[in-house]
Design a protein around this motif. Structure first.
Motif, PDB file in Angstrom:
ATOM      1  N   THR A  36      59.173  79.438  16.610  1.00 59.57           N
ATOM      2  CA  THR A  36      60.397  80.083  17.081  1.00 59.57           C
ATOM      3  C   THR A  36      59.796  80.483  18.608  1.00 59.57           C
ATOM      4  O   THR A  36      60.846  80.379  19.704  1.00 59.57           O
ATOM      5  CB  THR A  36      60.505  81.694  16.490  1.00 59.57           C
ATOM      6  N   VAL A  79      60.675  77.258  20.614  1.00 54.15           N
ATOM      7  CA  VAL A  79      62.074  77.192  20.760  1.00 54.15           C
ATOM      8  C   VAL A  79      62.743  77.865  21.775  1.00 54.15           C
ATOM      9  O   VAL A  79      63.331  77.765  22.605  1.00 54.15           O
ATOM     10  CB  VAL A  79      62.886  77.226  19.499  1.00 54.15           C
ATOM     11  N   THR A  80      62.256  79.288  21.820  1.00 55.54           N
ATOM     12  CA  THR A  80      62.791  80.251  22.810  1.00 55.54           C
ATOM     13  C   THR A  80      62.337  79.821  24.269  1.00 55.54           C
ATOM     14  O   THR A  80      62.954  79.999  25.254  1.00 55.54           O
ATOM     15  CB  THR A  80      62.061  81.522  22.135  1.00 55.54           C
ATOM     16  N   PHE A 120      61.766  76.947  25.109  1.00 58.98           N
ATOM     17  CA  PHE A 120      62.504  75.829  25.648  1.00 58.98           C
ATOM     18  C   PHE A 120      63.822  76.196  26.134  1.00 58.98           C
ATOM     19  O   PHE A 120      64.384  75.629  27.215  1.00 58.98           O
ATOM     20  CB  PHE A 120      62.576  74.627  24.469  1.00 58.98           C
ATOM     21  N   MET A 121      64.508  77.023  25.480  1.00 57.18           N
ATOM     22  CA  MET A 121      65.904  77.600  25.691  1.00 57.18           C
ATOM     23  C   MET A 121      65.748  78.223  27.043  1.00 57.18           C
ATOM     24  O   MET A 121      66.850  77.994  27.726  1.00 57.18           O
ATOM     25  CB  MET A 121      66.489  78.190  24.535  1.00 57.18           C
ATOM     26  N   MET A 122      64.852  79.168  27.316  1.00 51.36           N
ATOM     27  CA  MET A 122      64.855  79.801  28.434  1.00 51.36           C
ATOM     28  C   MET A 122      64.623  78.817  29.667  1.00 51.36           C
ATOM     29  O   MET A 122      65.203  79.116  30.901  1.00 51.36           O
ATOM     30  CB  MET A 122      63.429  80.734  28.590  1.00 51.36           C
ATOM     31  N   LEU A 162      65.663  75.716  29.682  1.00 49.18           N
ATOM     32  CA  LEU A 162      67.082  75.034  29.740  1.00 49.18           C
ATOM     33  C   LEU A 162      68.063  75.871  30.360  1.00 49.18           C
ATOM     34  O   LEU A 162      68.806  75.251  31.588  1.00 49.18           O
ATOM     35  CB  LEU A 162      67.395  74.535  28.434  1.00 49.18           C
ATOM     36  N   THR A 163      68.025  77.252  30.077  1.00 50.02           N
ATOM     37  CA  THR A 163      69.025  78.224  30.846  1.00 50.02           C
ATOM     38  C   THR A 163      68.606  78.310  32.368  1.00 50.02           C
ATOM     39  O   THR A 163      69.559  78.194  33.244  1.00 50.02           O
ATOM     40  CB  THR A 163      68.603  79.623  30.075  1.00 50.02           C
TER      41      THR A 163
END
Length: 179
Positions: A68, A71-72, A74-76, A78-79
């Motif tokens: 988790t 993934v968090t 990575f998403m940050m 990417l954002t």
């Protein structure tokens, strides 16, 4: 310290020089045996491992938490990259719009100077020549003289409210105008 002397032959013979007193004597190196070295390494390994604890595998909850977090993050990331790309696009659009504004401002300046120049008498004469117009000859000029001075009449409306009176007043005004 050993020095070599040359006695004329091709062979060099060692000459032993006295050791100065200010140099400390070196201890003889001690040779360790293979067994002693292996025993020391095994003791070091035993110290590293805590007694009674073996390497444990991660529990499923810890694996889920780790996944988790990964993934968090990575998403940050990417954002952040997406926002930077959008910011770059907006900056590029702003630059293009500023360039267009500059070119339009110069076009407005050019048109303003053309408008100012077109109002001059020289520009009007040039445009008339392009259209095929020419100056009038003396035979084409007619002079008019007005003998009577200009005058104006103010009509005052009759305030009588009668229908026949209003009708007769209108007929009288028309007759006066015609004759």
């Amino acid at each position: 310290m050993v020095m070599f002397e040359n006695d004329g032959s091709n062979a060099l013979k060692p000459e032993i020089l006295p050791v100065p007193e200010f140099l400390p004597e070196r201890p003889e190196p001690q040779v360790e045996t293979e067994l002693e070295r292996a025993a020391e390494e095994a003791a070091k390994r035993q110290k590293k491992r805590a007694p009674g604890k073996k390497k444990q595998r991660l529990s499923s909850q810890k694996k889920f938490a780790l996944m988790t977090i990964t993934v968090t993050l990575f998403m940050m990331a990417l954002t952040v990259l997406m926002f930077k790309a959008e910011l770059n696009t907006q900056y590029r659009n702003l630059t293009v719009t500023k360039n267009e504004l500059g070119s339009l401002a110069s076009r407005v300046e050019q048109l303003s100077s053309e408008i100012e120049g077109s109002g001059s008498i020289v520009a009007i004469e040039e445009k008339a020549a392009e259209l095929g117009l020419r100056q009038a000859d003396s035979s084409q000029i007619v002079y008019i003289s007005l003998d009577n001075a200009d005058h104006g009449e103010v009509l005052v409306e009759d305030k009588s409210t009668g229908g026949l009176n209003l009708f007769f007043n209108k007929v009288a005004a028309i007759a006066e105008y015609l004759y």
